[in-house]
Scaffold this motif. Sequence first.
Motif, PDB file in Angstrom:
ATOM      1  N   PHE A  88       0.925  -1.224   0.021  1.00 56.84           N
ATOM      2  CA  PHE A  88      -0.017   0.066   0.033  1.00 56.84           C
ATOM      3  C   PHE A  88       0.854   1.265   0.124  1.00 56.84           C
ATOM      4  N   GLU A  89       0.271   2.147  -0.466  1.00 51.60           N
ATOM      5  CA  GLU A  89       1.007   3.671  -0.689  1.00 51.60           C
ATOM      6  C   GLU A  89       0.450   4.508   0.046  1.00 51.60           C
ATOM      7  N   PHE A  90       0.911   5.625   0.718  1.00 51.88           N
ATOM      8  CA  PHE A  90       0.294   6.525   1.492  1.00 51.88           C
ATOM      9  C   PHE A  90       0.931   7.660   1.781  1.00 51.88           C
ATOM     10  N   SER A  91       0.769   8.845   1.414  1.00 47.94           N
ATOM     11  CA  SER A  91       1.582  10.053   1.637  1.00 47.94           C
ATOM     12  C   SER A  91       3.013   9.725   0.967  1.00 47.94           C
ATOM     13  N   GLY A  92       3.185   9.112  -0.066  1.00 49.99           N
ATOM     14  CA  GLY A  92       4.330   8.941  -0.504  1.00 49.99           C
ATOM     15  C   GLY A  92       5.360   7.995   0.231  1.00 49.99           C
ATOM     16  N   THR A  94       5.586   3.843   1.771  1.00 50.06           N
ATOM     17  CA  THR A  94       5.047   2.326   1.533  1.00 50.06           C
ATOM     18  C   THR A  94       4.948   1.297   2.412  1.00 50.06           C
ATOM     19  N   SER A  95       4.145   0.655   2.485  1.00 44.42           N
ATOM     20  CA  SER A  95       3.830  -0.390   3.551  1.00 44.42           C
ATOM     21  C   SER A  95       4.900  -1.210   3.769  1.00 44.42           C
ATOM     22  N   THR A  96       5.519  -1.420   4.615  1.00 46.94           N
ATOM     23  CA  THR A  96       6.655  -2.522   5.296  1.00 46.94           C
ATOM     24  C   THR A  96       6.284  -3.935   4.540  1.00 46.94           C
ATOM     25  N   ARG A  97       5.116  -4.303   4.842  1.00 45.43           N
ATOM     26  CA  ARG A  97       4.557  -5.739   4.406  1.00 45.43           C
ATOM     27  C   ARG A  97       3.693  -5.630   3.169  1.00 45.43           C
ATOM     28  N   GLU A 124       2.487  -1.045   9.079  1.00 46.98           N
ATOM     29  CA  GLU A 124       3.342  -0.031   9.432  1.00 46.98           C
ATOM     30  C   GLU A 124       4.103   0.524   7.795  1.00 46.98           C
ATOM     31  N   PHE A 125       4.271   1.734   7.747  1.00 52.53           N
ATOM     32  CA  PHE A 125       4.780   2.266   6.494  1.00 52.53           C
ATOM     33  C   PHE A 125       5.945   2.907   6.672  1.00 52.53           C
ATOM     34  N   ARG A 126       6.887   2.619   5.672  1.00 53.06           N
ATOM     35  CA  ARG A 126       8.186   3.227   5.428  1.00 53.06           C
ATOM     36  C   ARG A 126       8.437   4.344   4.566  1.00 53.06           C
ATOM     37  N   CYS A 127       8.950   5.529   5.078  1.00 43.69           N
ATOM     38  CA  CYS A 127       9.019   6.641   4.003  1.00 43.69           C
ATOM     39  C   CYS A 127      10.435   6.597   3.155  1.00 43.69           C
ATOM     40  N   PRO A 128      10.373   7.503   2.355  1.00 45.51           N
ATOM     41  CA  PRO A 128      11.731   7.474   1.740  1.00 45.51           C
ATOM     42  C   PRO A 128      13.015   7.923   2.547  1.00 45.51           C
TER      43      PRO A 128
END
Length: 169
Positions: A88-92, A94-97, A124-128
Amino acid sequence: SVFREDPAQKPELNNLQENCLVQTTAWSACSRSCGMGISTRVTNDNPQCRLEKETRLCMVRPCDFPMEKTKKGKKCVRTPRPRQSLHFEFSGCTSTRSFRPRFCGSCSDGRCCTPDVTSTLDVEFRCPEGDFFHRKMMFIKMCSCHYDCPRDNDIFLATYHRRMIGDHV
């Protein structure tokens, strides 16, 4: 002797929670009929017993979702699953899973297809830049076809509009 309360022994918070009549509304419809949207509810299920607005991310279907042809005699492709898992992508970010979520398909007879049974998971999301954050997210278990369709098949309109105002993704 005069009876005096010892202020150090006031169990006010615990009392509050014990006397709290927990009330939680149903999640509102997703703010978008495709792509990432937001769904809200109000609950007082917290130590202060205070009504608070909770939000969760939701995706009824991706915007480029291919509408599958329905099988003969069937009116709906209710809950198709993507063949491969996706992030999934949210606010630039990406979900870690990766997930294989169910989405709502289409109804061939003019009815609209919306989530009927959902669950909420922590994603959980990881950002650039390398930082992480968690968001609650809706996962669809079952969709249903019905005639109570918002105009233009966009769930954001109609009855849900009032409830969703004030939300910022």
